[in-house]
Motif scaffolding. Structure first.
Motif, PDB file in Angstrom:
ATOM      1  N   UNK A 159       6.050   1.888  -5.918  1.00 58.03           N
ATOM      2  CA  UNK A 159       4.568   1.355  -6.551  1.00 58.03           C
ATOM      3  C   UNK A 159       3.770   0.117  -5.764  1.00 58.03           C
ATOM      4  N   UNK A 160       4.959  -0.805  -5.163  1.00 57.94           N
ATOM      5  CA  UNK A 160       4.678  -1.756  -4.848  1.00 57.94           C
ATOM      6  C   UNK A 160       4.708  -1.789  -3.686  1.00 57.94           C
ATOM      7  N   UNK A 161       4.634  -1.183  -2.702  1.00 61.29           N
ATOM      8  CA  UNK A 161       4.441  -0.740  -1.214  1.00 61.29           C
ATOM      9  C   UNK A 161       3.224   0.018  -1.130  1.00 61.29           C
ATOM     10  N   UNK A 162       2.719   1.210  -2.198  1.00 63.24           N
ATOM     11  CA  UNK A 162       1.576   1.608  -1.796  1.00 63.24           C
ATOM     12  C   UNK A 162       0.730   0.955  -2.104  1.00 63.24           C
ATOM     13  N   UNK A 163       1.017   0.191  -3.992  1.00 66.64           N
ATOM     14  CA  UNK A 163      -0.146  -1.199  -4.036  1.00 66.64           C
ATOM     15  C   UNK A 163      -0.876  -2.096  -3.022  1.00 66.64           C
ATOM     16  N   UNK A 164       0.335  -2.279  -2.435  1.00 67.94           N
ATOM     17  CA  UNK A 164      -0.003  -3.152  -1.492  1.00 67.94           C
ATOM     18  C   UNK A 164      -0.679  -2.729  -0.278  1.00 67.94           C
ATOM     19  N   UNK A 202      -4.483  -2.274  -1.155  1.00 69.13           N
ATOM     20  CA  UNK A 202      -4.832  -3.484  -1.410  1.00 69.13           C
ATOM     21  C   UNK A 202      -5.749  -3.566  -2.735  1.00 69.13           C
ATOM     22  N   UNK A 203      -4.819  -2.705  -3.886  1.00 69.44           N
ATOM     23  CA  UNK A 203      -5.175  -2.387  -4.923  1.00 69.44           C
ATOM     24  C   UNK A 203      -4.448  -3.796  -6.047  1.00 69.44           C
ATOM     25  N   UNK A 245      -0.317  -8.556   3.029  1.00 69.12           N
ATOM     26  CA  UNK A 245       1.358  -9.223   2.470  1.00 69.12           C
ATOM     27  C   UNK A 245       0.754 -10.210   1.883  1.00 69.12           C
ATOM     28  N   UNK A 246      -0.222 -11.368   2.021  1.00 71.59           N
ATOM     29  CA  UNK A 246      -0.979 -12.225   1.774  1.00 71.59           C
ATOM     30  C   UNK A 246      -1.318 -12.832   0.648  1.00 71.59           C
ATOM     31  N   UNK A 247      -1.908 -11.557  -0.026  1.00 72.41           N
ATOM     32  CA  UNK A 247      -2.361 -11.098  -1.747  1.00 72.41           C
ATOM     33  C   UNK A 247      -1.130 -10.567  -1.842  1.00 72.41           C
ATOM     34  N   UNK A 248      -0.173 -10.273  -1.440  1.00 74.24           N
ATOM     35  CA  UNK A 248       0.909  -9.432  -2.845  1.00 74.24           C
ATOM     36  C   UNK A 248       1.763 -11.007  -3.029  1.00 74.24           C
ATOM     37  N   UNK A 249       1.999 -11.275  -2.130  1.00 76.45           N
ATOM     38  CA  UNK A 249       3.079 -12.737  -2.405  1.00 76.45           C
ATOM     39  C   UNK A 249       2.003 -13.496  -3.103  1.00 76.45           C
TER      40      UNK A 249
END
Length: 129
Positions: free
Chosen positions: A67-72, A75-76, A113-117
């Motif tokens: 889920x983490x990979x897919x959501x990154x 862009x959710x 990844x910036x958004x994810x971090x």
């Protein structure tokens, strides 16, 4: 094929949803169910949170990684924060989440990844983990 009744599957899915995302969040979301969205919420609890999340083929921890990979990739950000919290509830460590997000930097792009971090840091701060 799951032979349990639809109502039982929905109930079990709601229990799984509460375990992964946290009771407070889910109870608040369930408190906002109305005529317009009740069928969608039933679908979500039954098919997503029971029929998929409760399948025996993958542990919840692995489902969280996916889920983490897919959501990154999608862009959710709102859902990503929710599932970072869920990943922690499912036993992922901060270091494992960091590794997942580093992997997304290569395959989904640095801006994603910036958004994810940033999202992960917000979740960690809010949880005080």
């Amino acid at each position: 094929m799951d032979k349990r009744s639809h109502d039982e599957r929905a109930k079990n899915g709601l229990q799984t949803r509460r375990a992964v995302l946290g009771a407070e969040y889910v109870d608040k979301a369930m408190g906002q169910v109305d005529e317009f969205n009740e069928e969608f919420v039933e679908l979500l609890n039954t098919y997503c949170w029971n029929d998929i999340w409760n399948r025996p083929g993958l542990p919840r921890k692995m489902r969280s990684v996916l889920n983490l990979g897919m959501l990154v990739a999608l862009g959710k950000e709102h859902e990503l924060k929710l599932h970072i919290n869920g990943a922690l509830n499912n036993g992922l460590s901060k270091d494992e989440i960091k590794e997942v997000l580093l992997q997304t930097a290569i395959y989904c792009g640095v801006p994603a990844a910036v958004v994810a971090f940033r999202a992960a840091r917000e979740v960690f701060r809010d949880r005080k983990d």
